[in-house]
Scaffold this motif. Sequence first.
Motif, PDB file in Angstrom:
ATOM      1  N   VAL A 141      47.836 -27.962   9.359  1.00 25.77           N
ATOM      2  CA  VAL A 141      46.691 -27.876  10.488  1.00 25.77           C
ATOM      3  C   VAL A 141      47.100 -28.540  11.729  1.00 25.77           C
ATOM      4  O   VAL A 141      47.218 -29.968  11.538  1.00 25.77           O
ATOM      5  N   GLY A 142      46.925 -28.077  12.745  1.00 23.04           N
ATOM      6  CA  GLY A 142      47.201 -28.907  14.135  1.00 23.04           C
ATOM      7  C   GLY A 142      45.944 -29.842  14.274  1.00 23.04           C
ATOM      8  O   GLY A 142      45.187 -30.225  13.440  1.00 23.04           O
ATOM      9  N   VAL A 143      45.931 -30.389  15.834  1.00 20.87           N
ATOM     10  CA  VAL A 143      44.978 -31.244  15.831  1.00 20.87           C
ATOM     11  C   VAL A 143      43.669 -30.514  16.563  1.00 20.87           C
ATOM     12  O   VAL A 143      43.947 -29.528  17.094  1.00 20.87           O
ATOM     13  N   ARG A 144      42.535 -31.016  15.978  1.00 23.20           N
ATOM     14  CA  ARG A 144      41.412 -30.454  16.476  1.00 23.20           C
ATOM     15  C   ARG A 144      40.683 -31.523  17.160  1.00 23.20           C
ATOM     16  O   ARG A 144      40.217 -32.668  16.312  1.00 23.20           O
ATOM     17  N   ASP A 145      40.072 -31.300  18.316  1.00 22.06           N
ATOM     18  CA  ASP A 145      39.445 -32.368  18.928  1.00 22.06           C
ATOM     19  C   ASP A 145      38.214 -32.821  18.459  1.00 22.06           C
ATOM     20  O   ASP A 145      37.463 -31.802  18.070  1.00 22.06           O
ATOM     21  N   ALA A 195      37.685 -38.212   9.214  1.00 21.85           N
ATOM     22  CA  ALA A 195      36.960 -37.070   9.139  1.00 21.85           C
ATOM     23  C   ALA A 195      35.667 -36.928   9.135  1.00 21.85           C
ATOM     24  O   ALA A 195      34.843 -36.190   9.459  1.00 21.85           O
ATOM     25  N   ALA A 196      35.096 -37.596   8.061  1.00 21.03           N
ATOM     26  CA  ALA A 196      33.792 -37.838   7.589  1.00 21.03           C
ATOM     27  C   ALA A 196      32.938 -38.278   8.771  1.00 21.03           C
ATOM     28  O   ALA A 196      31.783 -37.859   8.992  1.00 21.03           O
ATOM     29  N   VAL A 197      33.418 -39.351   9.872  1.00 18.72           N
ATOM     30  CA  VAL A 197      32.677 -39.536  10.824  1.00 18.72           C
ATOM     31  C   VAL A 197      32.762 -38.724  12.049  1.00 18.72           C
ATOM     32  O   VAL A 197      31.651 -38.566  12.697  1.00 18.72           O
ATOM     33  N   THR A 198      33.929 -38.304  12.351  1.00 19.45           N
ATOM     34  CA  THR A 198      33.960 -37.540  13.521  1.00 19.45           C
ATOM     35  C   THR A 198      34.551 -36.048  13.571  1.00 19.45           C
ATOM     36  O   THR A 198      34.357 -35.498  14.539  1.00 19.45           O
ATOM     37  N   GLU A 248      30.067 -36.437  17.115  1.00 16.55           N
ATOM     38  CA  GLU A 248      30.353 -37.844  17.117  1.00 16.55           C
ATOM     39  C   GLU A 248      29.149 -38.703  17.303  1.00 16.55           C
ATOM     40  O   GLU A 248      28.766 -39.730  16.694  1.00 16.55           O
ATOM     41  N   THR A 249      28.278 -38.072  18.119  1.00 18.37           N
ATOM     42  CA  THR A 249      27.040 -38.693  18.309  1.00 18.37           C
ATOM     43  C   THR A 249      26.208 -38.942  17.176  1.00 18.37           C
ATOM     44  O   THR A 249      25.395 -39.884  16.792  1.00 18.37           O
ATOM     45  N   THR A 250      26.055 -37.647  16.420  1.00 18.59           N
ATOM     46  CA  THR A 250      25.235 -37.677  15.225  1.00 18.59           C
ATOM     47  C   THR A 250      25.848 -38.545  14.001  1.00 18.59           C
ATOM     48  O   THR A 250      24.908 -39.137  13.428  1.00 18.59           O
ATOM     49  N   MET A 251      27.237 -38.525  14.107  1.00 15.73           N
ATOM     50  CA  MET A 251      27.646 -39.204  12.725  1.00 15.73           C
ATOM     51  C   MET A 251      28.089 -40.563  12.859  1.00 15.73           C
ATOM     52  O   MET A 251      28.165 -41.176  11.913  1.00 15.73           O
ATOM     53  N   THR A 252      28.124 -41.039  14.288  1.00 20.84           N
ATOM     54  CA  THR A 252      28.848 -42.480  14.209  1.00 20.84           C
ATOM     55  C   THR A 252      27.553 -43.419  15.027  1.00 20.84           C
ATOM     56  O   THR A 252      27.690 -44.486  15.400  1.00 20.84           O
ATOM     57  N   GLU A 253      26.238 -43.073  14.523  1.00 21.52           N
ATOM     58  CA  GLU A 253      25.415 -43.966  15.058  1.00 21.52           C
ATOM     59  C   GLU A 253      25.346 -45.296  14.009  1.00 21.52           C
ATOM     60  O   GLU A 253      25.389 -45.280  13.004  1.00 21.52           O
ATOM     61  N   SER A 254      25.679 -46.308  14.668  1.00 21.25           N
ATOM     62  CA  SER A 254      25.667 -47.729  14.322  1.00 21.25           C
ATOM     63  C   SER A 254      27.081 -47.876  13.381  1.00 21.25           C
ATOM     64  O   SER A 254      26.797 -48.548  12.349  1.00 21.25           O
ATOM     65  N   SER A 314      20.917 -32.552   5.428  1.00 25.14           N
ATOM     66  CA  SER A 314      21.807 -31.902   4.537  1.00 25.14           C
ATOM     67  C   SER A 314      23.005 -31.282   5.262  1.00 25.14           C
ATOM     68  O   SER A 314      24.231 -31.311   4.943  1.00 25.14           O
ATOM     69  N   GLU A 315      22.679 -30.620   6.552  1.00 25.14           N
ATOM     70  CA  GLU A 315      23.681 -29.989   7.499  1.00 25.14           C
ATOM     71  C   GLU A 315      24.711 -30.926   7.776  1.00 25.14           C
ATOM     72  O   GLU A 315      26.121 -30.730   8.083  1.00 25.14           O
ATOM     73  N   THR A 316      24.317 -32.323   7.864  1.00 31.23           N
ATOM     74  CA  THR A 316      25.332 -33.343   8.395  1.00 31.23           C
ATOM     75  C   THR A 316      26.138 -33.670   7.116  1.00 31.23           C
ATOM     76  O   THR A 316      27.430 -34.015   7.259  1.00 31.23           O
TER      77      THR A 316
END
Length: 425
Positions: free
Chosen positions: A4-8, A65-68, A14-20, A121-123
């Motif tokens: 699998v290549g790069v996926r931006d 992968a989990a965060v972004t 990123e806003t949803t997953m990286t709060e704090s 749950s979607e997150t």
Amino acid sequence: MNRVGVRDADPAWETTMTESVRRPAPAGARGDDAWLTDVARAASADAGGVPVELLGDYLRLLTDAAVTGRRPRRGELDAVEALGRRAAEQGVSAGRAVRLYLSAARRLWRRLPHLAGATDSETVRAAADAVFHVVDTAVATLAEGYAAARRDLVRREETLRRELVDDLLRGDSDLGGLVERAEPFGLDLARVHQVALAAPGHRLPDTEAAISALERVIFDRLGDRDVLVATKEGLLVVIAPADTVTPDRGGGDGGSVAGLGRLMHGELDRLVRGRPWQVAVGRPHPGLYGIARSYEEAREALTTARRLHADTSVIDAHDLLIYRVLLRDQAAMVDLVRAVLTPLSQARGGAEPLLDTLNEYFACREVATEAARRLHVSVRTVTYRLDRVRALSGYDPADPRDRFTLHAAVLGARALDWPRRPLPA
């Protein structure tokens, strides 16, 4: 296997997953990400002590992968493939290497800080999809690297094995070097060894199946120490210690020779390709030069059997010693055959039926009825032919003084393939 290549990374993701949540450091880092070190160590213990270093940046790829939602880049996958190669070179089994990666993923998922209190749950589903994608891609890439390294190791070992066998059969004078090179293959050059050669009836396009079959049965019966299986000049070669082969007959130097030959032929005869097989076994000899000597005997036995048109499945070099003696002075042997046997060519049907009769007559200790049974003729025919031999050659097969001369001449004729071929000038 497709990579699998790069996926931006998706900004909304990123806003949803990286709060704090800060980007995790590589496995084993200190500080806030010390928990990754615990994950790596626990995964290593689950996999039976596989070195933590084989994880490389795998845990960072999972947490990224989990965060972004970021997927691995080509360079990162190349690094995982290199780790698979390293695992193979270090002797780590493929199962333990894969278990290390799966255990690390399972333990990391349970301890991801930003998912501990997640209620969306979607997150969580999106994070799981990204993490499982990394696990799937990384494990497949690790396996690719492992398999490639194993193929390289097998090819390298096969080259070293073939070179060692060539030098052993040649009787290389560098004893110290050969002892050192033989040690990784479990070969003790101080023991008594014997060499067996297996010749296929038809040329094999691929010898791997035959080698695998031989290794399986020989290693099972004799053990994998002091045994080498290889190929040389279209022949399968087995070098084995003489004291581990069950004797087929008592006494003599060749007591265990036929046992190895029948063991090999019994396995090779089951293969679809290569039949009919013919196996020749040299006599056991001690030391480095004994291996070369046994090989020469086995090779001469194969050559002699072909010259005699013998269809014997297992050839014992011990049984063909008389031919080695006879053929050492070919000029004298030609003279003997010419003087004793060429008069038989005057018989009706030529010399060949009379030679066949003499050969079987001597083989069964001058018993005419047994010779007739072997030749599928009547006893009267055998006695008539023996009378013709006496009349044409002047030598009486029943006279002990003439019998030795006739027998030696018959053996020499078989070795020279006369009368099918003219006698050498």
